[in-house]
Design a protein around this motif. Sequence first.
Motif, PDB file in Angstrom:
ATOM      1  N   GLU A 139       0.869  -1.178   0.000  1.00 36.15           N
ATOM      2  CA  GLU A 139       0.000   0.000   0.000  1.00 36.15           C
ATOM      3  C   GLU A 139       0.903   1.224   0.000  1.00 36.15           C
ATOM      4  O   GLU A 139       1.562   1.525   0.982  1.00 36.15           O
ATOM      5  CB  GLU A 139      -0.899  -0.008   1.241  1.00 36.15           C
ATOM      6  CG  GLU A 139      -1.847  -1.192   1.260  1.00 36.15           C
ATOM      7  CD  GLU A 139      -2.676  -1.276   2.540  1.00 36.15           C
ATOM      8  OE1 GLU A 139      -2.624  -0.342   3.370  1.00 36.15           O
ATOM      9  OE2 GLU A 139      -3.372  -2.287   2.697  1.00 36.15           O
ATOM     10  N   LEU A 140       0.906   1.946  -1.143  1.00 35.28           N
ATOM     11  CA  LEU A 140       1.763   3.111  -1.329  1.00 35.28           C
ATOM     12  C   LEU A 140       0.957   4.393  -1.145  1.00 35.28           C
ATOM     13  O   LEU A 140      -0.262   4.405  -1.315  1.00 35.28           O
ATOM     14  CB  LEU A 140       2.384   3.093  -2.723  1.00 35.28           C
ATOM     15  CG  LEU A 140       2.992   1.778  -3.199  1.00 35.28           C
ATOM     16  CD1 LEU A 140       3.587   1.948  -4.593  1.00 35.28           C
ATOM     17  CD2 LEU A 140       4.039   1.273  -2.218  1.00 35.28           C
ATOM     18  N   SER A 141       1.677   5.463  -0.846  1.00 33.76           N
ATOM     19  CA  SER A 141       1.023   6.762  -0.661  1.00 33.76           C
ATOM     20  C   SER A 141       1.901   7.851  -1.272  1.00 33.76           C
ATOM     21  O   SER A 141       3.131   7.808  -1.155  1.00 33.76           O
ATOM     22  CB  SER A 141       0.833   7.026   0.838  1.00 33.76           C
ATOM     23  OG  SER A 141       0.398   8.348   1.045  1.00 33.76           O
ATOM     24  N   THR A 142       1.261   8.839  -1.895  1.00 37.72           N
ATOM     25  CA  THR A 142       2.015   9.961  -2.449  1.00 37.72           C
ATOM     26  C   THR A 142       2.309  11.005  -1.382  1.00 37.72           C
ATOM     27  O   THR A 142       3.016  11.965  -1.631  1.00 37.72           O
ATOM     28  CB  THR A 142       1.249  10.622  -3.614  1.00 37.72           C
ATOM     29  OG1 THR A 142      -0.050  10.998  -3.163  1.00 37.72           O
ATOM     30  CG2 THR A 142       1.168   9.683  -4.798  1.00 37.72           C
ATOM     31  N   LYS A 143       1.791  10.819  -0.211  1.00 34.68           N
ATOM     32  CA  LYS A 143       2.011  11.795   0.890  1.00 34.68           C
ATOM     33  C   LYS A 143       3.249  11.458   1.669  1.00 34.68           C
ATOM     34  O   LYS A 143       3.734  10.419   1.784  1.00 34.68           O
ATOM     35  CB  LYS A 143       0.789  11.800   1.786  1.00 34.68           C
ATOM     36  CG  LYS A 143      -0.406  12.310   1.032  1.00 34.68           C
ATOM     37  CD  LYS A 143      -1.652  12.161   1.898  1.00 34.68           C
ATOM     38  CE  LYS A 143      -2.828  12.743   1.200  1.00 34.68           C
ATOM     39  NZ  LYS A 143      -3.614  11.933   0.394  1.00 34.68           N
TER      40      LYS A 143
END
Length: 143
Positions: A139-143
């Motif tokens: 689970e990746l996040s741009t934040k």
Amino acid sequence: MKLLSKLIPIACLLVIAGCGGGDVETIETAAFKGTVTLDGSPLEKGIIQFRPGKDASGQPLRGQMTEATINAGQYELPSDKGAVVGENAVLISATKVVGKEMADGEEIDKVEQYLPAKYNSETTLSVNVTPEDTEHNFELSTK
């Protein structure tokens, strides 16, 4: 002399047959699959790579880096291209077209990595690959 000329090729074959036949160490790999999401949505397209890390004693694991294509958030590594069993660094990359540029007199798409460096060039992701654990999700996040 005729006997000697017949024995030399036989002797050579026996020597060759005896060379290199020792134990060959196999590198254990495991097949698995998983999902990759970005900010809660499936990553549309990308590449996921698994790079062998170190074993429990801190020694580098032997084996090759392997990769799979991510499509609609899904990836799969078949058994013949599985990741090395043990700790692996994980690199995930995804690019998008951001314009055009000239290369060798031709106009081509200019692409840009849009995932944060912590998922690829400066990865902080890792996974412990085992033959029993057949699914690894990220689970990746741009934040």
